[in-house]
Every structure is written in C-alpha cells, then in structure tokens.
Write a protein that holds these residues in place. Sequence first.
Motif, PDB file in Angstrom:
ATOM      1  N   ALA A  28     -10.832  -0.459  10.236  1.00 35.64           N
ATOM      2  CA  ALA A  28      -9.864  -0.151  11.507  1.00 35.64           C
ATOM      3  C   ALA A  28     -10.366   1.293  12.170  1.00 35.64           C
ATOM      4  O   ALA A  28     -10.456   1.209  13.341  1.00 35.64           O
ATOM      5  N   CYS A  29     -10.489   2.099  11.177  1.00 33.29           N
ATOM      6  CA  CYS A  29     -10.631   3.386  11.756  1.00 33.29           C
ATOM      7  C   CYS A  29     -11.969   3.696  12.382  1.00 33.29           C
ATOM      8  O   CYS A  29     -12.390   4.220  13.121  1.00 33.29           O
ATOM      9  N   THR A  30     -13.106   3.074  11.568  1.00 30.59           N
ATOM     10  CA  THR A  30     -14.578   3.034  11.983  1.00 30.59           C
ATOM     11  C   THR A  30     -14.616   2.297  13.429  1.00 30.59           C
ATOM     12  O   THR A  30     -15.029   2.944  14.277  1.00 30.59           O
ATOM     13  N   ALA A  31     -13.911   1.265  13.574  1.00 36.50           N
ATOM     14  CA  ALA A  31     -13.982   0.609  14.794  1.00 36.50           C
ATOM     15  C   ALA A  31     -13.458   1.476  15.980  1.00 36.50           C
ATOM     16  O   ALA A  31     -13.809   1.405  17.001  1.00 36.50           O
ATOM     17  N   GLY A  32     -12.212   1.945  15.723  1.00 31.67           N
ATOM     18  CA  GLY A  32     -11.665   2.917  16.572  1.00 31.67           C
ATOM     19  C   GLY A  32     -12.239   3.922  17.148  1.00 31.67           C
ATOM     20  O   GLY A  32     -12.446   4.142  18.405  1.00 31.67           O
ATOM     21  N   VAL A  33     -13.161   4.760  16.190  1.00 33.94           N
ATOM     22  CA  VAL A  33     -13.915   5.667  16.351  1.00 33.94           C
ATOM     23  C   VAL A  33     -15.167   5.268  17.298  1.00 33.94           C
ATOM     24  O   VAL A  33     -15.438   5.852  18.403  1.00 33.94           O
ATOM     25  N   LEU A  34     -15.817   4.207  17.139  1.00 38.44           N
ATOM     26  CA  LEU A  34     -16.718   3.616  18.181  1.00 38.44           C
ATOM     27  C   LEU A  34     -16.478   3.268  19.365  1.00 38.44           C
ATOM     28  O   LEU A  34     -17.055   3.644  20.311  1.00 38.44           O
ATOM     29  N   ARG A  35     -15.287   2.691  19.446  1.00 39.54           N
ATOM     30  CA  ARG A  35     -14.813   2.361  20.564  1.00 39.54           C
ATOM     31  C   ARG A  35     -14.294   3.684  21.626  1.00 39.54           C
ATOM     32  O   ARG A  35     -14.893   3.573  22.800  1.00 39.54           O
ATOM     33  N   ARG A  36     -13.955   4.695  20.944  1.00 40.58           N
ATOM     34  CA  ARG A  36     -13.724   5.894  21.705  1.00 40.58           C
ATOM     35  C   ARG A  36     -14.892   6.662  22.007  1.00 40.58           C
ATOM     36  O   ARG A  36     -15.065   7.109  23.138  1.00 40.58           O
ATOM     37  N   LEU A  37     -15.856   6.552  21.058  1.00 39.64           N
ATOM     38  CA  LEU A  37     -17.257   7.123  21.249  1.00 39.64           C
ATOM     39  C   LEU A  37     -17.910   6.284  22.551  1.00 39.64           C
ATOM     40  O   LEU A  37     -19.155   6.776  22.960  1.00 39.64           O
ATOM     41  N   GLY A  38     -17.583   5.101  22.651  1.00 38.52           N
ATOM     42  CA  GLY A  38     -18.435   4.471  23.820  1.00 38.52           C
ATOM     43  C   GLY A  38     -18.863   5.026  24.986  1.00 38.52           C
ATOM     44  O   GLY A  38     -17.843   5.194  25.587  1.00 38.52           O
ATOM     45  N   GLY A  39     -19.988   5.054  25.372  1.00 40.83           N
ATOM     46  CA  GLY A  39     -20.421   5.642  26.656  1.00 40.83           C
ATOM     47  C   GLY A  39     -20.237   7.058  26.523  1.00 40.83           C
ATOM     48  O   GLY A  39     -20.674   7.783  27.644  1.00 40.83           O
ATOM     49  N   ARG A  40     -19.877   7.620  25.764  1.00 39.50           N
ATOM     50  CA  ARG A  40     -19.824   9.326  25.466  1.00 39.50           C
ATOM     51  C   ARG A  40     -20.789   9.952  24.769  1.00 39.50           C
ATOM     52  O   ARG A  40     -21.394  10.986  24.887  1.00 39.50           O
ATOM     53  N   VAL A  41     -21.441   9.096  23.953  1.00 38.01           N
ATOM     54  CA  VAL A  41     -22.648   9.375  23.285  1.00 38.01           C
ATOM     55  C   VAL A  41     -24.074   8.391  23.418  1.00 38.01           C
ATOM     56  O   VAL A  41     -23.470   7.175  23.613  1.00 38.01           O
ATOM     57  N   SER A  42     -25.001   8.622  23.326  1.00 35.84           N
ATOM     58  CA  SER A  42     -26.082   7.887  23.817  1.00 35.84           C
ATOM     59  C   SER A  42     -26.340   6.656  23.015  1.00 35.84           C
ATOM     60  O   SER A  42     -26.835   5.689  23.506  1.00 35.84           O
ATOM     61  N   PHE A  43     -26.177   6.643  21.816  1.00 36.90           N
ATOM     62  CA  PHE A  43     -26.317   5.550  20.875  1.00 36.90           C
ATOM     63  C   PHE A  43     -24.970   4.418  20.710  1.00 36.90           C
ATOM     64  O   PHE A  43     -25.200   3.653  19.762  1.00 36.90           O
ATOM     65  N   VAL A  44     -23.962   4.880  21.527  1.00 34.46           N
ATOM     66  CA  VAL A  44     -22.604   3.998  21.497  1.00 34.46           C
ATOM     67  C   VAL A  44     -22.547   3.483  22.723  1.00 34.46           C
ATOM     68  O   VAL A  44     -22.180   4.325  23.641  1.00 34.46           O
ATOM     69  N   GLU A  45     -22.669   2.317  22.961  1.00 37.20           N
ATOM     70  CA  GLU A  45     -22.433   1.742  24.163  1.00 37.20           C
ATOM     71  C   GLU A  45     -20.782   1.482  24.524  1.00 37.20           C
ATOM     72  O   GLU A  45     -20.065   1.162  24.034  1.00 37.20           O
ATOM     73  N   GLY A  46     -20.911   1.801  25.983  1.00 38.76           N
ATOM     74  CA  GLY A  46     -19.368   2.049  26.759  1.00 38.76           C
ATOM     75  C   GLY A  46     -18.936   0.308  26.311  1.00 38.76           C
ATOM     76  O   GLY A  46     -17.477   0.275  26.501  1.00 38.76           O
ATOM     77  N   GLU A  47     -19.617  -0.544  26.508  1.00 43.12           N
ATOM     78  CA  GLU A  47     -18.803  -2.034  26.593  1.00 43.12           C
ATOM     79  C   GLU A  47     -18.265  -2.398  24.978  1.00 43.12           C
ATOM     80  O   GLU A  47     -17.498  -3.376  25.029  1.00 43.12           O
ATOM     81  N   LEU A  48     -18.347  -1.545  23.964  1.00 41.42           N
ATOM     82  CA  LEU A  48     -17.599  -1.791  23.016  1.00 41.42           C
ATOM     83  C   LEU A  48     -16.092  -1.923  23.271  1.00 41.42           C
ATOM     84  O   LEU A  48     -15.150  -2.296  22.556  1.00 41.42           O
ATOM     85  N   ALA A  49     -15.783  -0.856  24.088  1.00 42.61           N
ATOM     86  CA  ALA A  49     -14.277  -0.822  24.540  1.00 42.61           C
ATOM     87  C   ALA A  49     -13.843  -2.142  25.298  1.00 42.61           C
ATOM     88  O   ALA A  49     -12.682  -2.411  25.197  1.00 42.61           O
TER      89      ALA A  49
END
Length: 270
Positions: A28-49
């Motif tokens: 849950a923590c990892t998924a939450g971090v990835l969603r928040r990072l989505g679109g803010r860093v190049s290797f994590v896509e915004g669509e995760l949110a």
Amino acid sequence: MGTVRDRPHGLGTAGSRRTSGRRPFRLACTAGVLRRLGGRVSFVEGELAGLAAVVRAGDICLDVGAEYGLYTYPLADLVGRGGTVHSFEPLPGAFRVLSAGSTLLGCRGTVRRHRFALGSRTEHAEMSLPVRRGLPVHGRAFVTSGAQGLGPNDEFARERRLPVRVTTVDALRSGGRLGRVDFIKADVEGAEPAVLLGAARTLRRDRPAVLLEIEERHLAKYGWTAQGVVDRMEREGYRMYAWRDARWRPALRVTDEGRNYLFVTGRSGE
C-alpha cells in the motif's frame, strides 16, 4: 457517471478508489508513493493516478511488459486479495527485479509472474535488448518477430538478442491459465497491436478496459500506425480517453501530449 464495460464501473477522477480487505502495508505504501510520483518524475507515468477510476477490488488485470513492476504494484494494491495481477516480463534481469519486489512487498499471492511475451501468435522468437554504456535498457527492448529493423533503437550502439517464448492472451484464456480479464495494460515498444490481435476473443467476450502505449515511432517498425490502433479499437466498440488534468478525458486522436491512452466500452462520462 454512466457505465464502463458491460457492468457498472464508473470512470471517475484521481480520487476514486475501490479496495477491499486488508492490504499488505508495504504494498500500500509503495503504490501510494508511485501514484504521487506519477508525472512528476520521468520514469513514473502520470496515468498511475488514474488506475483507480477503472480498476476495482477483485479484478483480474494483465500487466504486459511489466518490467520492474511500476504498474504491477499499484494494480495489486487496487485489486486486493480477491483479485489477481498477471505480470508478463520476458527479460531475465527485469524479471528477477519484479520477482524480488513482489516478495518484498508481500504481494506474491496477488501477483502472478510470467516470463514470456504476449503477441499475435504462439511462437519462439527473439528480443532485441539495447545496451547503453554497457548496461541493458530494458524499457526499450522489443520482440523482433514482424519488425523491420531496429526503428528508433538504432540510436543505441549495441544490442543483445535473447530467445523468447511468445503466446497470446486468447491462448492463455482458452487454456485455463486466465479467467475473465477486466483490465489490460500493454507497453511493448510498438507491438501493442500484436497483443490486441492475440486477445481478439478476450476483448469481445470480457470487454476489459485497455491502457495502451501508442507511439508512432515504435509502431512504424512493425508497419502499424497510431491511427490504425485507434480505428481497430473503435471497431471493437471502444472509446479512447487520455489522462489530462487529473481526469480521464475523451480523446479523438493520438497527440504529442501523451503516449498512453485508455480504451473502454459502454457509456461513460467525465
């Protein structure tokens, strides 16, 4: 809000979440971090949110081209213990990272890992894995079957050829290795249409939501076009959406604003 697919399924906003049961804390923590990072860093896509708007507890999801699990883990968090994420990653290095991550985050019961590729037919083929400064670039590897040359990967000075087993979504479905399919994400460097061809019966029977990477430069090496992908999905009764301003918004065509597009069936609203 309307419906998506052939059962009630809202196409909502970034705040929409549907989970049930106790979720592993680290997942849950990892998924939450990835969603928040989505679109803010190049290797994590915004669509995760936006996954929470189309994936719900108990769903069966396919992560085609899973690499290190950046989509696998948010999907596993959403489907919960009652759902399953099938992650397909044929490259040995990326598969080892995915396997280790699944164990560390406590989601091996939810995530099922498959070390083969998906395409339009069952075959033994090769993957081209580009190398930069002596290191493999897993995110740009592709199945060479049907491709004419390296396409945009000619920017890399070296490549490695690796044997790969390829099968289809329909073959896995008919063989009993998959149940119904509710969501498919495919990011396979231009071979997305091949995955769709190999999932034709599943698309018509299960009507899953489909998230595709669509990039003209990668499609071209297989002789496909972005508009051709969109037209095919529209013929199957799907409508296209793009993640813009924290919402899935109707899209008429593929543009340079983004490379990932969501396709859903049935009526839906913003």
